[in-house]
Enzyme design. Sequence first.
Site, PDB file in Angstrom:
ATOM      1  N   GLY D 150       0.828  -1.197   0.000  1.00 22.33           N
ATOM      2  CA  GLY D 150       0.000   0.000   0.000  1.00 22.33           C
ATOM      3  C   GLY D 150       0.863   1.248   0.000  1.00 22.33           C
ATOM      4  O   GLY D 150       2.057   1.209   0.299  1.00 22.33           O
ATOM      5  N   CYS D 151       0.239   2.362  -0.316  1.00 23.37           N
ATOM      6  CA  CYS D 151       0.995   3.615  -0.419  1.00 23.37           C
ATOM      7  C   CYS D 151       1.479   4.089   0.944  1.00 23.37           C
ATOM      8  O   CYS D 151       2.659   4.380   1.139  1.00 23.37           O
ATOM      9  CB  CYS D 151       0.147   4.674  -1.112  1.00 23.37           C
ATOM     10  SG  CYS D 151      -1.509   4.883  -0.417  1.00 23.37           S
TER      11      CYS D 151
END
Lengths: 345, 345, 345, 345
Positions: D150-151
């Site tokens: 994920g970011c």
Amino acid sequence: MIRAGILGATGYAGQQLAWLLFRHPHVKIHFLSSYNHTDVPFSQIYCQYEGFIQDLCIDIQSIEEHLSNIDILFIALPHGKAFPITEKALAYGVKVVDLGADFRLKSTEIYKAWYGLDHECSNLLSSAVYGLPEIHRIQISQAQLIANPGCYPTASILALAPLLKHRLIDPSSVIIDAKSGVSGAGRSANIATLFTECNESIKAYGVAGHRHTPEIEQELSLIYGENLHVSFTPHLVPMNRGILAACYGKLLHKLTQEELYEIYQFFYKDEYFIRIVENLPETRWVRGSNFCDIGLRVDGRTGRVIVISAIDNLMKGAASQAVQNMNLLFGIREIEGLELLAMIP
Amino acid sequence: MIRAGILGATGYAGQQLAWLLFRHPHVKIHFLSSYNHTDVPFSQIYCQYEGFIQDLCIDIQSIEEHLSNIDILFIALPHGKAFPITEKALAYGVKVVDLGADFRLKSTEIYKAWYGLDHECSNLLSSAVYGLPEIHRIQISQAQLIANPGCYPTASILALAPLLKHRLIDPSSVIIDAKSGVSGAGRSANIATLFTECNESIKAYGVAGHRHTPEIEQELSLIYGENLHVSFTPHLVPMNRGILAACYGKLLHKLTQEELYEIYQFFYKDEYFIRIVENLPETRWVRGSNFCDIGLRVDGRTGRVIVISAIDNLMKGAASQAVQNMNLLFGIREIEGLELLAMIP
Amino acid sequence: MIRAGILGATGYAGQQLAWLLFRHPHVKIHFLSSYNHTDVPFSQIYCQYEGFIQDLCIDIQSIEEHLSNIDILFIALPHGKAFPITEKALAYGVKVVDLGADFRLKSTEIYKAWYGLDHECSNLLSSAVYGLPEIHRIQISQAQLIANPGCYPTASILALAPLLKHRLIDPSSVIIDAKSGVSGAGRSANIATLFTECNESIKAYGVAGHRHTPEIEQELSLIYGENLHVSFTPHLVPMNRGILAACYGKLLHKLTQEELYEIYQFFYKDEYFIRIVENLPETRWVRGSNFCDIGLRVDGRTGRVIVISAIDNLMKGAASQAVQNMNLLFGIREIEGLELLAMIP
Amino acid sequence: MIRAGILGATGYAGQQLAWLLFRHPHVKIHFLSSYNHTDVPFSQIYCQYEGFIQDLCIDIQSIEEHLSNIDILFIALPHGKAFPITEKALAYGVKVVDLGADFRLKSTEIYKAWYGLDHECSNLLSSAVYGLPEIHRIQISQAQLIANPGCYPTASILALAPLLKHRLIDPSSVIIDAKSGVSGAGRSANIATLFTECNESIKAYGVAGHRHTPEIEQELSLIYGENLHVSFTPHLVPMNRGILAACYGKLLHKLTQEELYEIYQFFYKDEYFIRIVENLPETRWVRGSNFCDIGLRVDGRTGRVIVISAIDNLMKGAASQAVQNMNLLFGIREIEGLELLAMIP
């Protein structure tokens, strides 16, 4: 009518103050003064006043002759610039609200350490009152000289006061991660705040060294009853206005979110300008108003409470808080001239 | 107190209207109604009203029963939705201000051609008044049904009226190149108006086919005294609010810029909300206000005049103009509740 | 390898050029030079180059000694600053691409009238080539000195060239209404381009007097074959990059939109960087690229054609066009180093 | 040439991936697939590809027949959608990089608790590798199935890894206060991410409950060697791209800022994409690149370290990290196709 003068009226905070005082039913603006725009009509710098505030901005040097004709002087100048004029104004019996930092810190050593200047009016510090009405209302109403709080401190102190007053969190655990719109940097020619340098980016700045830190600590220490230190990290966000402060603390005892909400609601139950909100605050909901919206979350997994507060940095963080202080100083209804709701979108 | 109802209160224009009516000294909001957010507190959709407008948004179907209790109904719905309720409201003696397009065009053929719908209330068109007070003040004050102008037409007509009234330009030369903030597109879920789709870009849209074209032409033709056609090009600009219209026309006779300024100043000499400004207008100076700022330039090299007008699309382009119309309808001071200056920055 | 020097490398156009040359397979940057940031590592001003372009920016005075070591000099300085260094560079046999305005206008009188300066190198004007490859490709490839076009002229000329070349419109009817991002104003400390002054607003500026007007007229006159004048209105839009030009002209003969599309597609059929698009162009689709997107609309009601063009002002409007010119000057594939597509969002 | 397919190509991450693969020297895009835009040319949804990627987006149902013709499948779908297609692709010997959350968490209980879904492919979890190359490079290079991080986790883990690996901070003291651009919310019609709802405001969301929390904890626990919990607070910032994470930890031993810098520089000494920067990172410096910039501050007054990391959420936080993983999977030079520097402004 209260006759008011504004020193530094062409900066963003000073201008916002002019906006508020112009529409205040009990105030008459006696003069607007500016370092950089002397003898220019105010409406030429801020064209929304076209047809309304066309007065020339007077020279800061020449304001002394006007002191006998005003009841209150607002000073919106960079730190270090408020000392001589404050003394003179007080001598004339003029009440002073300084929106800058010169009278906020009680300790001249701390002032020097963080601002790099000698304090030139240490004699005034004991009578200066830190102008956060929700915390110091009575002293404000009896004061001659108000040190109007900084924008970050306003958001931070209001968010953390109930937790520290009731000793619900470990004071050594406090972290304040705050985010501000660009107007906080003022209206001066500066590459770092050009549109093209701020837009489409976010950055932290002044990490572990921002000048609002000692101000936050002074007030939170007072509330807590012992000296404490906090970590404070400001950020610059690509928007004109607004401060959002995320405040973290380690709970000393287990507490549900509901209990916490009750504590905050009770603590601020008589405060018109504090809204304890269920949803998390967003700066847009307080933009252009004197509100401080506060939301609460308990993180059971880590034993932490996260308090999020939102203000408009130029309003509750500067100009409208100054008006709130003025209202207290003159015994007017505290919310007079401040019944403003955010305009959306 | 004027008792008001708002249909479509959760759209941006409807909400802006609620904001204005809430603080209007002579108005009491009787109900807020919404298609999409029935039975939700208004303050939950627009959190700036937390503690202030907490009423539930009522069902649009159920408003009929409230018609006998209100004096004025504001309709802020998509076009084609105002017909039955307008008839009913008028039957109850309720005055109606429609912020949509359903009663703006006098010709049902033109309505059908541009909106693709049959007009269901052609009987009302002759009595409906186009609610641009600077042009139709007297008729407005005597009307029951006001067609509140579109945002682009407001900016365009006010910019061009003096030129056409005095037949200073060739009517076939008129070009209007207008730019709007994103709130003009309304508050509905739509990929095209996502932050990430609008930010950091500008585009034209509806070129040679935007529905505000016939509305502009109808009103300018009336002013000019003959039918005319204009080129109108709207653009979408990455900002929340504001319309800037650049209007071009070929001068029929030589005219200096100074002469032109005098003509405009005289034409609008009694208009509080029109400001003829020396500097070129910027949308920020009128944001949140009911002003229309107009600046003029004569281009001697090409024999053209360029008129630039700026309004807030949600205010003079929608909600505050509706309030101005309401004030006229009820014989109140025209600027009541509208003495607002832009908040900067 | 082509050895290149950049004068004015810390402005936005100069920096964008460094970005392009750094990744160009046939170029080696020999020096970066700056007025304001001498002896500072380039990566300290533009931190994206951290680890990549860490060279010190050299003093502009000292670049003369480097002229014998470079093949091409790019000048990205304010107007009036390119004269002496251009002469010296040419004397060394260095090719020059001036991104400023000093060699764009063929007439020294017009230069003086619009820029307020005497032209110091009138002897070079006859050999200087206006560097719009789609119009002057052959001359560019044989030149020593290129006057790289302005951003507005690039968008405007490419949009209007087919119409004027084929004499499809009345030349006296041409209006160009253009909109630019803030980077067009450069990277210098200036209150007018602060974030807080530009954000959430749009304005026109330089109406009937912008310096790009004579440049547009010179080139369009050449294409048309007779002198013509245009109305040109630039606007400032709250975004970093991009120019959108809406160009209006009165059709001399009836023409369908389809016919117009065919004319444009044929006119630009061999042009990699011109895209005739069905949808109306948006600046985001060309951001960071050398493309000029062009869309067309015929307005049958008014007999006008509206041509909308979009470029990135720092790319096709400045730096990437300069690289395109360099490629032509050195006989490299024209699109070398320029195969860039916009990054969205 | 590596033959690649993209599932979910019309979302922001999928589209960014198409952008990167299109210019990757060793890749050929075999198909683009989309839920919402089947049989529409890709260049019609994202017009920057006009003339370049004009392929029709194929139906997600029909991609099975293409599995035998590709070497790698990128999945950029909402969580819960990757299960069946991943199994099928692996059965065909196709390598899979899932940009969603379905294979990131090793525990199906934790997956269910945070995502509210049963995990349908628990059999694949042991072989799935968490695709953060700076931490798991060797396992990635030998894997068939990559769970692309994920970011927020990418920014957070890279910022904190050295501190936890060397046990320099109290793991119970870790707070991550992160800020993201709006593209993180994806490209679906949604009132909350309209321009007018996000612009000019900042808010926290998902406080004490965001789904990236267990992902961060899983990886930091692995690095630390014991289970730990963190406080993670994401914010939404009015910009298109970028994540800035401010990470706080209590130092166990006194450490100077210089010592800390040395530790980080050594820890990441072989990492091309990690830049330990002296100035505090800003998201603009990494925009459009695969870099993670990290800055460090020691706060002696509170005994805390503050680590600030910046990435582009669609690049190192999604698409370019997926390409980095692909390069590792196929034994290509790790930085191939990723030598990108931010374009400023």
